[in-house]
Scaffold this motif. Structure first.
Motif, PDB file in Angstrom:
ATOM      1  N   TRP A   1       0.849  -1.194   0.000  1.00 54.82           N
ATOM      2  CA  TRP A   1       0.000   0.000   0.000  1.00 54.82           C
ATOM      3  C   TRP A   1       0.876   1.233   0.000  1.00 54.82           C
ATOM      4  N   ALA A   2       0.443   2.257  -0.716  1.00 55.16           N
ATOM      5  CA  ALA A   2       1.230   3.486  -0.834  1.00 55.16           C
ATOM      6  C   ALA A   2       0.574   4.625  -0.082  1.00 55.16           C
ATOM      7  N   SER A   3       1.386   5.418   0.559  1.00 52.46           N
ATOM      8  CA  SER A   3       1.050   6.743   1.110  1.00 52.46           C
ATOM      9  C   SER A   3       0.140   6.710   2.329  1.00 52.46           C
ATOM     10  N   GLY A   4      -1.074   6.272   2.185  1.00 59.06           N
ATOM     11  CA  GLY A   4      -2.041   6.314   3.286  1.00 59.06           C
ATOM     12  C   GLY A   4      -3.411   5.952   2.750  1.00 59.06           C
ATOM     13  N   GLY A   5      -4.433   6.670   3.211  1.00 58.63           N
ATOM     14  CA  GLY A   5      -5.779   6.345   2.762  1.00 58.63           C
ATOM     15  C   GLY A   5      -6.183   4.946   3.159  1.00 58.63           C
ATOM     16  N   LEU A   6      -5.909   4.576   4.408  1.00 61.61           N
ATOM     17  CA  LEU A   6      -6.167   3.215   4.877  1.00 61.61           C
ATOM     18  C   LEU A   6      -7.665   2.911   4.879  1.00 61.61           C
ATOM     19  N   ARG A   7      -7.995   1.677   4.561  1.00 62.28           N
ATOM     20  CA  ARG A   7      -9.378   1.213   4.487  1.00 62.28           C
ATOM     21  C   ARG A   7      -9.553   0.109   5.537  1.00 62.28           C
ATOM     22  N   PRO A   8     -10.098   0.449   6.713  1.00 61.41           N
ATOM     23  CA  PRO A   8     -10.091  -0.486   7.844  1.00 61.41           C
ATOM     24  C   PRO A   8     -10.730  -1.836   7.563  1.00 61.41           C
ATOM     25  N   VAL A   9     -11.907  -1.870   6.953  1.00 58.18           N
ATOM     26  CA  VAL A   9     -12.575  -3.153   6.740  1.00 58.18           C
ATOM     27  C   VAL A   9     -11.741  -4.041   5.825  1.00 58.18           C
ATOM     28  N   LEU A  10     -11.223  -3.479   4.742  1.00 53.88           N
ATOM     29  CA  LEU A  10     -10.415  -4.256   3.805  1.00 53.88           C
ATOM     30  C   LEU A  10      -9.145  -4.769   4.478  1.00 53.88           C
ATOM     31  N   LEU A  11      -8.513  -3.921   5.294  1.00 56.96           N
ATOM     32  CA  LEU A  11      -7.283  -4.344   5.956  1.00 56.96           C
ATOM     33  C   LEU A  11      -7.553  -5.386   7.040  1.00 56.96           C
ATOM     34  N   TYR A  12      -8.646  -5.248   7.778  1.00 58.60           N
ATOM     35  CA  TYR A  12      -9.003  -6.281   8.737  1.00 58.60           C
ATOM     36  C   TYR A  12      -9.275  -7.609   8.027  1.00 58.60           C
ATOM     37  N   THR A  13      -9.930  -7.534   6.883  1.00 59.32           N
ATOM     38  CA  THR A  13     -10.217  -8.742   6.122  1.00 59.32           C
ATOM     39  C   THR A  13      -8.926  -9.383   5.625  1.00 59.32           C
ATOM     40  N   ALA A  14      -7.967  -8.547   5.204  1.00 60.98           N
ATOM     41  CA  ALA A  14      -6.664  -9.067   4.788  1.00 60.98           C
ATOM     42  C   ALA A  14      -5.950  -9.757   5.950  1.00 60.98           C
ATOM     43  N   ALA A  15      -5.997  -9.144   7.136  1.00 62.77           N
ATOM     44  CA  ALA A  15      -5.344  -9.738   8.306  1.00 62.77           C
ATOM     45  C   ALA A  15      -5.985 -11.068   8.663  1.00 62.77           C
TER      46      ALA A  15
ATOM     47  N   ARG B   1      -7.181 -13.171   6.712  1.00 63.31           N
ATOM     48  CA  ARG B   1      -6.728 -14.163   5.739  1.00 63.31           C
ATOM     49  C   ARG B   1      -5.222 -14.328   5.754  1.00 63.31           C
ATOM     50  N   HIS B   2      -4.569 -13.736   6.737  1.00 67.34           N
ATOM     51  CA  HIS B   2      -3.108 -13.832   6.905  1.00 67.34           C
ATOM     52  C   HIS B   2      -2.378 -13.343   5.656  1.00 67.34           C
ATOM     53  N   LEU B   3      -2.945 -12.308   5.026  1.00 74.45           N
ATOM     54  CA  LEU B   3      -2.304 -11.708   3.862  1.00 74.45           C
ATOM     55  C   LEU B   3      -1.302 -10.656   4.338  1.00 74.45           C
ATOM     56  N   PRO B   4      -0.019 -10.851   4.099  1.00 70.00           N
ATOM     57  CA  PRO B   4       0.971  -9.860   4.552  1.00 70.00           C
ATOM     58  C   PRO B   4       0.955  -8.620   3.658  1.00 70.00           C
ATOM     59  N   VAL B   5       1.034  -7.456   4.289  1.00 64.00           N
ATOM     60  CA  VAL B   5       0.978  -6.181   3.583  1.00 64.00           C
ATOM     61  C   VAL B   5       2.148  -5.315   4.046  1.00 64.00           C
ATOM     62  N   VAL B   6       2.725  -4.559   3.111  1.00 53.24           N
ATOM     63  CA  VAL B   6       3.775  -3.583   3.407  1.00 53.24           C
ATOM     64  C   VAL B   6       3.242  -2.207   3.024  1.00 53.24           C
ATOM     65  N   LEU B   7       3.438  -1.224   3.880  1.00 54.97           N
ATOM     66  CA  LEU B   7       3.086   0.164   3.558  1.00 54.97           C
ATOM     67  C   LEU B   7       4.360   0.911   3.204  1.00 54.97           C
ATOM     68  N   THR B   8       4.351   1.632   2.092  1.00 58.64           N
ATOM     69  CA  THR B   8       5.517   2.415   1.684  1.00 58.64           C
ATOM     70  C   THR B   8       5.116   3.845   1.387  1.00 58.64           C
ATOM     71  N   GLY B   9       6.032   4.774   1.621  1.00 59.61           N
ATOM     72  CA  GLY B   9       5.757   6.186   1.344  1.00 59.61           C
ATOM     73  C   GLY B   9       4.648   6.744   2.198  1.00 59.61           C
ATOM     74  N   GLY B  10       4.480   6.216   3.409  1.00 53.74           N
ATOM     75  CA  GLY B  10       3.396   6.667   4.275  1.00 53.74           C
ATOM     76  C   GLY B  10       3.526   8.140   4.627  1.00 53.74           C
ATOM     77  N   THR B  11       2.457   8.889   4.419  1.00 45.92           N
ATOM     78  CA  THR B  11       2.454  10.312   4.741  1.00 45.92           C
ATOM     79  C   THR B  11       1.417  10.657   5.802  1.00 45.92           C
ATOM     80  N   GLU B  12       0.200  10.153   5.641  1.00 47.04           N
ATOM     81  CA  GLU B  12      -0.891  10.446   6.570  1.00 47.04           C
ATOM     82  C   GLU B  12      -1.887   9.296   6.491  1.00 47.04           C
ATOM     83  N   PRO B  13      -2.290   8.738   7.631  1.00 43.65           N
ATOM     84  CA  PRO B  13      -3.163   7.555   7.575  1.00 43.65           C
ATOM     85  C   PRO B  13      -4.478   7.793   6.852  1.00 43.65           C
ATOM     86  N   GLY B  14      -5.048   9.011   6.952  1.00 43.66           N
ATOM     87  CA  GLY B  14      -6.287   9.304   6.244  1.00 43.66           C
ATOM     88  C   GLY B  14      -7.444   8.450   6.688  1.00 43.66           C
ATOM     89  N   LEU B  15      -7.643   8.367   8.002  1.00 49.02           N
ATOM     90  CA  LEU B  15      -8.637   7.436   8.549  1.00 49.02           C
ATOM     91  C   LEU B  15      -9.985   8.058   8.843  1.00 49.02           C
TER      92      LEU B  15
END
Length: 404
Positions: free
Chosen positions: A108-122, A124-138
Motif C-alpha cells: 500500500w502506498a502513502s495512506g488512505g487506509l481502508r479499515p474493513v479491507l485491511l481487517y479482512t486481509a489480516a 486471511r493472513h495476507l501480509p501487507v507492506v506500507l511504503t511512502g506513508g504520509t498520513e493515515p487518512g482514517l
C-alpha cells in the motif's frame, strides 16, 4: 474476535462503530471481475494517480527480482489508466475481492487506509507492506483508538516518509517496532535519452558559449522569452538561446520574425544548420529534449507563465543537471514543482518582464550549479525506500517458503 457467518466475517464492535460514523462507503464490486492469473500475484494499492506513477519503478524491480509474476493495481482515484477501483470498504465486498484475486502479498502506498479491507486481509493472513506513508487518512477511525491499534495487524512493515508522518501513524496505533522512516517512494525515471555523438559534436561547436534553453514554449510566451534573451545579451553578448516551441508549426513564423522583428540571427536544427558563432537563437523541434537539457545549464519551463503549466515534466531538466526557471503556473506538475521549490531546486520568475534579468543573473555557474544539484537530489530520492520494500517482500516470501 470476529466469527465467520456464511463466509463473511462478522465485524467487531469497533468496526461496526467505525462504519456507523463513516457512513456509506464509496466503491463497488467492479474490481471482482476477470480471472486470477496463474503465478505469483502482487496487489498494489495507491490512493491517487501520483502514487500509481511512483509504483512503476518498484513494480519493475519486483518483476526483475522474480518476486512477482503479475500485478493487481488498485487506485482510490477514479479513472487512472491501468488500475481497478478497490472494493467498497464493506465486509462482503472486501472478502469477495480477496477471495477472488488471492494475492500473495500487498503493498500500500502513502495512506488512505481502508479499515474493513485491511481487517479482512489480516483475517486471511495476507501480509501487507506500507511504503511512502504520509498520513493515515482514517477519518472517523481516529475516534476509535482500539480499532486503529488492530488495523495494523496486516502490516509486516510500515515505511513512512519523515518524522511528521511517523508521529501521525503512531497516534493512530501503528506499532513502533514495525514502523520506520524510509523517505519517499522512488519516482519513475525522468532521465531522457541523449545521442552522445550529437551531444559531443554540438559541445565542440558551442565551446565556451553560455547557453540557455526554453522548452515547450507556447505561442503566448514566445515574445517574452525572446525579449528576455535580448535583455540577457546585454550582459553576455555570446549567449545562445535554444528555443523549442510547444508546436513545430510555429517554426516558420519564428524563423521569419526572429531576424525581421527582433534583429536576431536564427538557425534551425531540422534544416541541418549548426549553431555557429553568429547564431543567437537556435530553433529545434520537440523530439530531442534530452540533448538540449544536457547542453544547456539553464532551462525555462515553457507554459508555466502564460500557459496552464509546464509543457514538460520539470524533473526532466533536473535529471539532466539543468537548473530550472519557471513561472507561477504549475498545472499537472504541482506536486513535483512543490518538491523542487521546497528543496531550492528551482527558481520562480513571477512576471515575464523579470525573466531577462533572472537569466542574466543565473549565468553565473555557481548559481546554476546550486539549483541543479538540489533538483537532482530531489529526483534521485526514493532508492532507499524501494530497497526496504524489496527486502520486506523478500522476507515475506521467505517466511512463506515461496521464493523461486
Amino acid at each position: 474476535m470476529p466469527v465467520d457467518v456464511k463466509g463473511v466475517r462478522v465485524l467487531s464492535p469497533g468496526l461496526r462503530l467505525y462504519r456507523f460514523l463513516r457512513g456509506p462507503a464509496p466503491g463497488g464490486s467492479e474490481s471482482i471481475s476477470g480471472e486470477r492469473p496463474s503465478g505469483r500475484l502482487a496487489w498494489l494499492h495507491a490512493p491517487d494517480a501520483a502514487a500509481v506513477l511512483a509504483f512503476r519503478p518498484l513494480m519493475a524491480r519486483l518483476r526483475d527480482e522474480r518476486m512477482a509474476d503479475h500485478f493487481l493495481l488498485t487506485c482510490a482515484e477514479p479513472g487512472v489508466p491501468g488500475t481497478l477501483a478497490p472494493p467498497a470498504d464493506e465486509p462482503a465486498l472486501a472478502a469477495a475481492f480477496l477471495d477472488h484475486w488471492r494475492p500473495d502479498y500487498g503493498i500500500w502506498a502513502s495512506g488512505g487506509l481502508r479499515p474493513v479491507l485491511l481487517y479482512t486481509a489480516a483475517a486471511r493472513h495476507l501480509p501487507v507492506v506500507l511504503t511512502g506513508g504520509t498520513e493515515p487518512g482514517l477519518g472517523a477511525g481516529r475516534l476509535i483508538p482500539r480499532l486503529m491499534r488492530g488495523l495494523f495487524a496486516a502490516f509486516r512493515q510500515i515505511f513512512v516518509t519523515d518524522q511528521t508522518a511517523a508521529r501521525a501513524f503512531l497516534r493512530v496505533g501503528a506499532p513502533p517496532a514495525r514502523l520506520e522512516v524510509a523517505g519517499r517512494m522512488e519516482e519513475a525515471s525522468h532521465s531522457l535519452p541523449v545521442p552522445e555523438a550529437e551531444r559531443e559534436a554540438l559541445s565542440r561547436i558551442l565551446g565556451t558559449r553560455p547557453v540557455w534553453l526554453a522548452v515547450g514554449v507556447p505561442e503566448e510566451e514566445e515574445a517574452l522569452v525572446i525579449r528576455a534573451h535580448l535583455k540577457a545579451l546585454h550582459s553576455a553578448h555570446r549567449l545562445l538561446l535554444i528555443l523549442v516551441p510547444a508546436s513545430a508549426d510555429r517554426i516558420p513564423a519564428l524563423l521569419r520574425d526572429l531576424p525581421g522583428s527582433y534583429g536576431l540571427e536564427a538557425g534551425y536544427r531540422a534544416a541541418d544548420e549548426d549553431p555557429d558563432e553568429d547564431t543567437q537563437v537556435y530553433l529545434a523541434d520537440d523530439d530531442e529534449p534530452g540533448l538540449w537539457y544536457r547542453l544547456a545549464p539553464l532551462t525555462w519551463a515553457g507554459g508555466s507563465l502564460k500557459g496552464a503549466g509546464p509543457m514538460r515534466h520539470p524533473f526532466e531538466a533536473a535529471a539532466a543537471g539543468s537548473a530550472l526557471l519557471h513561472g507561477p503556473n504549475f498545472g499537472p506538475y504541482l506536486h513535483a514543482m512543490e518538491r523542487l521549490q521546497s528543496a531550492g531546486g528551482a527558481r520562480l520568475v513571477p512576471r515575464g518582464e523579470e525573466l531577462g534579468d533572472v537569466v542574466g543573473d543565473m549565468l553565473a555557474p555557481d548559481r546554476c550549479a546550486r539549483i541543479a544539484q538540489a533538483a537532482w537530489a530531489v529526483t534521485s530520492e526514493g532508492g532507499e525506500a524501494s530497497d526496504k520494500v524489496i527486502a520486506a517482500v523478500s522476507a515475506i516470501l521467505d517466511s512463506k517458503g515461496a521464493r523461486s
